[in-house]
Design an enzyme around this catalytic site. Sequence first.
Site, PDB file in Angstrom:
ATOM      1  N   LYS A 233      37.026  41.572  37.419  1.00 33.67           N
ATOM      2  CA  LYS A 233      37.193  43.004  37.113  1.00 33.67           C
ATOM      3  C   LYS A 233      37.820  43.132  35.731  1.00 33.67           C
ATOM      4  O   LYS A 233      38.514  42.227  35.246  1.00 33.67           O
ATOM      5  CB  LYS A 233      38.061  43.705  38.167  1.00 33.67           C
ATOM      6  CG  LYS A 233      39.482  43.151  38.337  1.00 33.67           C
ATOM      7  CD  LYS A 233      40.497  43.690  37.362  1.00 33.67           C
ATOM      8  CE  LYS A 233      41.892  43.096  37.584  1.00 33.67           C
ATOM      9  NZ  LYS A 233      42.856  43.477  36.522  1.00 33.67           N
TER      10      LYS A 233
ATOM     11  N   VAL B 124      41.635  31.556  34.312  1.00 37.22           N
ATOM     12  CA  VAL B 124      42.873  31.719  35.084  1.00 37.22           C
ATOM     13  C   VAL B 124      43.936  32.382  34.203  1.00 37.22           C
ATOM     14  O   VAL B 124      43.944  32.214  32.984  1.00 37.22           O
ATOM     15  CB  VAL B 124      43.358  30.343  35.587  1.00 37.22           C
ATOM     16  CG1 VAL B 124      44.688  30.456  36.321  1.00 37.22           C
ATOM     17  CG2 VAL B 124      42.297  29.722  36.492  1.00 37.22           C
TER      18      VAL B 124
ATOM     19  N   ALA C 145      44.289  35.456  33.409  1.00 40.21           N
ATOM     20  CA  ALA C 145      43.508  36.216  32.435  1.00 40.21           C
ATOM     21  C   ALA C 145      43.583  37.726  32.615  1.00 40.21           C
ATOM     22  O   ALA C 145      43.146  38.476  31.752  1.00 40.21           O
ATOM     23  CB  ALA C 145      42.046  35.775  32.497  1.00 40.21           C
TER      24      ALA C 145
ATOM     25  N   GLY D 225      41.426  39.244  37.587  1.00 36.06           N
ATOM     26  CA  GLY D 225      41.400  39.313  39.048  1.00 36.06           C
ATOM     27  C   GLY D 225      40.681  38.164  39.721  1.00 36.06           C
ATOM     28  O   GLY D 225      40.154  38.327  40.827  1.00 36.06           O
TER      29      GLY D 225
ATOM     30  N   SER E 246      42.071  37.254  43.272  1.00 31.19           N
ATOM     31  CA  SER E 246      41.767  38.347  44.202  1.00 31.19           C
ATOM     32  C   SER E 246      40.279  38.397  44.516  1.00 31.19           C
ATOM     33  O   SER E 246      39.879  38.644  45.661  1.00 31.19           O
ATOM     34  CB  SER E 246      42.213  39.684  43.603  1.00 31.19           C
ATOM     35  OG  SER E 246      43.610  39.725  43.445  1.00 31.19           O
ATOM     36  N   ALA E 247      39.448  38.158  43.510  1.00 31.69           N
ATOM     37  CA  ALA E 247      37.998  38.149  43.723  1.00 31.69           C
ATOM     38  C   ALA E 247      37.599  37.039  44.684  1.00 31.69           C
ATOM     39  O   ALA E 247      36.743  37.234  45.556  1.00 31.69           O
ATOM     40  CB  ALA E 247      37.277  37.976  42.387  1.00 31.69           C
TER      41      ALA E 247
ATOM     42  N   ASP F 115      45.018  43.727  44.542  1.00 29.68           N
ATOM     43  CA  ASP F 115      43.686  43.857  43.950  1.00 29.68           C
ATOM     44  C   ASP F 115      42.557  43.440  44.883  1.00 29.68           C
ATOM     45  O   ASP F 115      41.383  43.706  44.591  1.00 29.68           O
ATOM     46  CB  ASP F 115      43.581  43.001  42.676  1.00 29.68           C
ATOM     47  CG  ASP F 115      44.251  43.649  41.471  1.00 29.68           C
ATOM     48  OD1 ASP F 115      44.572  44.854  41.549  1.00 29.68           O
ATOM     49  OD2 ASP F 115      44.455  42.951  40.462  1.00 29.68           O
TER      50      ASP F 115
END
Length: 293
Positions: free
Chosen positions: A13, A101, A103, A106, A109-110, A142
């Site tokens: 995201k 990473v 970054a 997300g 979370s993804a 997230d």
Amino acid sequence: MKTMKTTEAAYAKVNLHLEITGRRPDGYHEIDTVMQTVSLADRVSVEVTEDGKDEMILTCSRADIPTDGSNIACRVARAFLLAIGKKKDSIRIHIEKCIPVAAGLGGGSADGAAVLRALNRLYEYPLTKEELCNLATPLGADIPFCIVGGCRRATGIGEIFSPATSLPEDTVLVIAMGKMGSNTTAAYRKIDGQSDEKQLRSSETMLGSLEIGADAVAGALFNRFEEVILPENKDASCARRILRVAGARGALMSGSGAAVFGIFSDRERAENALQMLKEKDFFATIAHPVPEQ
């Protein structure tokens, strides 16, 4: 003994707007953000065996990613099995990492959201999308957004959603990341050290810009974290500058950093930006908006 397998895309995201609106007594920060899923994605493979062994095995293509029970992928899998009464089944998860990473994209979370979607499919949808989101909220703010994807405004600690018009699917983005990552906890600490007199920026301008199109969005990009991250993270600052020089209509850091993204009017300019970034040894990729899952 029954074994089931599937693979899910775990989409990154970007934050088109991000304001920190306050801090709660429990220490959590309240935000006002607009998030958009993009085509940069990890690949998450999930295998379920109904063997009564209660085994959880996680592997990852990156050696620096923890693969023990602390990983969000394992935590959401445990929570899901408990919720549907299958806690003795064995789960194997493999994450093929493509999202950088630390970054602000997300990635963790993804991955967690992809695990939940995969398990829900393998078990023939015992939980609704809303129930999956409710299950995920305590594990990561997230993750519910990553479950549904598309474009959403998020308030509270990031768990209260309202619909937003998605960027057109043909919008061209370039996402870049240097070697310097960013720590979200440290970034919030720096925000807390700022004066309380700053003028808060509502996401209403961004929501209206999304109704107009990508050019309007590019002109309305905003991220409060840029004030505290860009002066110290030279990689993020440099990548953002390269995107603008290469012709991005707008460029912004995502989340608490340190990845940045630019919105381009055409593929040719985006390819030029990609080349410029790679010459400076940045991770860089072209991406497009991804609609609701």
